[in-house]
Design a protein around this motif. Structure first.
Motif, PDB file in Angstrom:
ATOM      1  N   ASP A 358       0.697  -1.183  -0.379  1.00 40.60           N
ATOM      2  CA  ASP A 358      -0.241   0.201  -0.006  1.00 40.60           C
ATOM      3  C   ASP A 358       1.104   1.044  -0.138  1.00 40.60           C
ATOM      4  OD1 ASP A 358      -3.228   0.479   0.407  1.00 40.60           O
ATOM      5  OD2 ASP A 358      -1.176   2.670   1.542  1.00 40.60           O
ATOM      6  N   PRO A 359       0.592   2.303  -1.350  1.00 37.68           N
ATOM      7  CA  PRO A 359       1.563   3.478  -1.273  1.00 37.68           C
ATOM      8  C   PRO A 359       1.640   4.195   0.094  1.00 37.68           C
ATOM      9  CG  PRO A 359      -0.300   4.009  -2.246  1.00 37.68           C
ATOM     10  CD  PRO A 359      -0.104   2.110  -1.804  1.00 37.68           C
ATOM     11  N   ASP A 360       0.124   4.557   1.255  1.00 35.09           N
ATOM     12  CA  ASP A 360       0.398   5.057   2.053  1.00 35.09           C
ATOM     13  C   ASP A 360       0.920   4.453   3.279  1.00 35.09           C
ATOM     14  OD1 ASP A 360      -1.581   7.106   1.207  1.00 35.09           O
ATOM     15  OD2 ASP A 360      -3.113   5.700   1.617  1.00 35.09           O
ATOM     16  N   LEU A 361       2.040   5.812   3.388  1.00 35.22           N
ATOM     17  CA  LEU A 361       3.598   5.067   4.713  1.00 35.22           C
ATOM     18  C   LEU A 361       2.800   4.839   5.402  1.00 35.22           C
ATOM     19  CD1 LEU A 361       5.378   8.310   5.012  1.00 35.22           C
ATOM     20  CD2 LEU A 361       5.770   6.435   3.705  1.00 35.22           C
ATOM     21  N   TYR A 362       1.478   4.337   6.320  1.00 37.48           N
ATOM     22  CA  TYR A 362       1.252   3.575   7.388  1.00 37.48           C
ATOM     23  C   TYR A 362       0.227   2.420   7.875  1.00 37.48           C
ATOM     24  CZ  TYR A 362       4.294   8.006   9.062  1.00 37.48           C
ATOM     25  OH  TYR A 362       4.968   8.964   8.979  1.00 37.48           O
ATOM     26  N   ASP A 363       0.168   2.488   5.894  1.00 31.96           N
ATOM     27  CA  ASP A 363      -0.855   1.418   6.182  1.00 31.96           C
ATOM     28  C   ASP A 363      -0.077   0.368   5.023  1.00 31.96           C
ATOM     29  OD1 ASP A 363      -3.673   0.755   5.912  1.00 31.96           O
ATOM     30  OD2 ASP A 363      -4.084   1.642   4.000  1.00 31.96           O
ATOM     31  N   ASP A 364      -1.301  -1.064   5.487  1.00 34.63           N
ATOM     32  CA  ASP A 364      -1.046  -2.133   5.518  1.00 34.63           C
ATOM     33  C   ASP A 364      -1.776  -3.125   4.492  1.00 34.63           C
ATOM     34  OD1 ASP A 364       1.885  -2.898   7.654  1.00 34.63           O
ATOM     35  OD2 ASP A 364      -0.270  -2.656   8.944  1.00 34.63           O
ATOM     36  N   THR A 365      -1.336  -4.156   3.819  1.00 35.66           N
ATOM     37  CA  THR A 365      -1.554  -5.136   3.312  1.00 35.66           C
ATOM     38  C   THR A 365      -2.273  -6.401   3.976  1.00 35.66           C
ATOM     39  OG1 THR A 365      -1.002  -3.258   0.881  1.00 35.66           O
ATOM     40  CG2 THR A 365      -1.785  -5.534   0.496  1.00 35.66           C
ATOM     41  N   LYS A 366      -2.958  -6.237   3.126  1.00 34.93           N
ATOM     42  CA  LYS A 366      -3.018  -7.972   3.125  1.00 34.93           C
ATOM     43  C   LYS A 366      -3.733  -8.982   1.811  1.00 34.93           C
ATOM     44  CE  LYS A 366      -4.613  -8.201   8.271  1.00 34.93           C
ATOM     45  NZ  LYS A 366      -5.179  -8.361   9.470  1.00 34.93           N
TER      46      LYS A 366
END
Length: 501
Positions: A358-366
């Motif tokens: 995810d390009p947002d600095l503090y977001d995560d991807t599942k």
């Protein structure tokens, strides 16, 4: 152009040469101007490639921005920039960017009527390439720009080719504060160096003026939570080879959930402009827009940036505005194996796909792995994810599949499968429930086949034996069968029924 206005008539060409040089020192973009022009060590901002081309290596999957500013003495500046990821033989995250800048002003006369009014403008075209890479587990990006500059004043004009180069380091995201709230939970450190405007002198007639070759070094510290408070602290050191000494710049930005940002900066450079800069940003994500599917578009956001500098005794307050459009959902990724149409030689198969982020600095991807025997059911599920992410996640809670797994890794092992065709796909999603299916549109579903067993009775024989009774039905029944299919047969049962009339 201000230099031309403050020059005597007989030095217009030389003054315009210096003016063009000054234009090349600018880092376009209202966000960076609100941070006093800082850019050498900053991440997640495409405009910083004008200060450090390596910064584009950590940019988003695609992004475009348009900027307009009204500066001193009626001069105006406009720029347009676009960047995108590019798949190359060595990487799927190479980055290509293009930029166009224009500076001009209405016809003017600074000679008090001694000569006719003249016009002036500068044009800058930029093409850049950046490549992220890893050394010993550390993330770096190297970049370069090729630029063409043309400057015009009345009947005089000049042009020049030049190049930029830069290197940027970005740390992995690390845990900062072990807080259960939304306050500075994570941190990221970045640092970079860059050199810009490497080229031959800018010459109007016979004498040339050196381009403002500029060296920059900078650092930035980002801290925050995806849905809470976010802070950026940044500093740059800048030295232009045609000027005496260098200058420091400091800037800070405070955001809440990236919806509203306030920023300010201070530039210690000694010139006629002000030292203090300030700005703000408003960000409109697709989930917050009543027409999110159209503007800013699914999984996208639109950001408005404004910047201003303090008014000085000589010049009025300059203003700058930017509009930036970019994605906020998981980046594109592909399924890897097994290849479409594969026939698996056993009842087990390992599914693999590319990693995304995810390009947002503090977001995560599942990841959500779906395996189904019915291809139409799987296709309808992916179509629902495209139409409405809210309806999609609600449906996922109530819909069964052969396999439905939420994962954080890029592989999954399937065992003891029955024979037949299987259809599978993977969807990536972030904490804001932005969803993206693996692969390009129309090729999101892959099929593999587990060979099925084919049992056939090859012979039935009866050996008559009157060992117990004299009945014609006394004896031994021999039944032979074989598996003529390609799949293994396990736990085989044979049922025999008699029928007497």
């Amino acid at each position: 152009l201000s230099a031309a206005l403050l020059s005597p008539p007989e030095t217009h060409a030389q003054a315009q040469t210096l003016t063009g040089s000054n234009f090349l020192k600018l880092v376009p973009g209202a966000r960076q101007q609100g941070l006093a022009g800082i850019g050498a060590g900053v991440i997640d901002e495409l405009h910083t490639l004008y200060a450090n081309p390596g910064a584009a290596g950590f940019s988003r999957e695609w992004q475009w921005a348009a900027t307009y500013s009204k500066t001193i003495a009626e001069a105006y500046h406009a720029s347009l920039i676009y960047g995108t990821h590019l798949r190359t033989p060595w990487s799927r995250r190479s980055h290509l960017s293009f930029g166009l800048g224009y500076q001009g002003m209405p016809d003017f006369d600074s000679s008090d009527g001694a000569v006719a009014q003249v016009s002036a403008n500068d044009v800058l075209a930029t093409a850049g390439f950046a490549q992220p890479f890893t050394i010993a587990g550390k993330m770096f990006a190297l970049g370069a720009n090729l630029k063409y500059f043309r400057s015009k004043l009345a009947q005089y004009d000049a042009d020049a080719w030049m190049a930029d180069a830069g290197l940027l380091y970005r740390s992995a995201r690390f845990r900062l504060l072990k807080s259960s709230g939304r306050f500075l939970n994570y941190g990221i450190i970045s640092a970079g160096v860059g050199v810009t405007n490497l080229g031959n002198d800018l010459t109007f007639q016979t004498s040339g003026t050196p381009l403002p070759r500029t060296w920059r070094a900078g650092m930035a510290f980002n801290a925050g939570h995806h849905q809470g408070l976010q802070i950026q602290l940044a500093a740059d050191y800048r030295r232009v080879h045609t000027e005496r000494g260098g200058a420091l710049s400091f800037g800070t930005e405070i955001s809440w959930g990236q919806m509203l940002s306030l920023r300010g900066g201070y530039d210690f450079h000694d010139d006629l402009l002000s030292h203090v800069a300030m700005g703000l940003s408003l960000r409109l994500d697709d989930g917050a827009s009543p027409i999110g599917s159209v503007l800013p578009g699914r999984n996208n956001t639109l950001r408005l940036d404004l910047a201003a500098m303090e008014q000085t005794d000589l010049f009025s307050r300059p203003y700058r505005g930017s509009v930036t459009h970019y994605p906020v959902g998981p980046e594109g990724f592909d399924l890897r194996s097994p290849a479409p149409g594969s026939i698996i030689g056993s009842d087990s198969v390992a599914l693999e796909w590319e990693a995304t982020r995810d390009p947002d600095l503090y977001d995560d991807t599942k990841y959500l792995l779906l395996v189904e025997r019915d291809s139409l059911k799987l296709a309808e599920t992916l179509a629902l994810a495209q139409r409405s992410r809210d309806d999609f996640f609600q449906a996922m809670a109530n819909t069964s599949f052969v396999i439905k797994e939420n994962l954080t890794r890029e592989h999954f092992q399937l065992n003891t499968l029955e024979g037949g065709d299987y259809f599978w796909s993977v969807l990536a999603y972030d904490s804001d429930q932005h969803v993206r299916a693996a692969g390009p549109a129309g090729r999101n579903i892959w099929r593999f086949t587990i060979p099925a067993p084919q049992l056939e009775i090859t012979s039935i024989t009866f050996d008559y034996d009157q060992w117990i009774t004299q009945s014609d039905y006394q004896g031994i029944l021999w039944i032979a069968f074989a598996n003529t299919g390609k799949g293994a047969a396990r736990n085989v049962r044979l049922a025999i029924y008699d029928s007497l009339s």
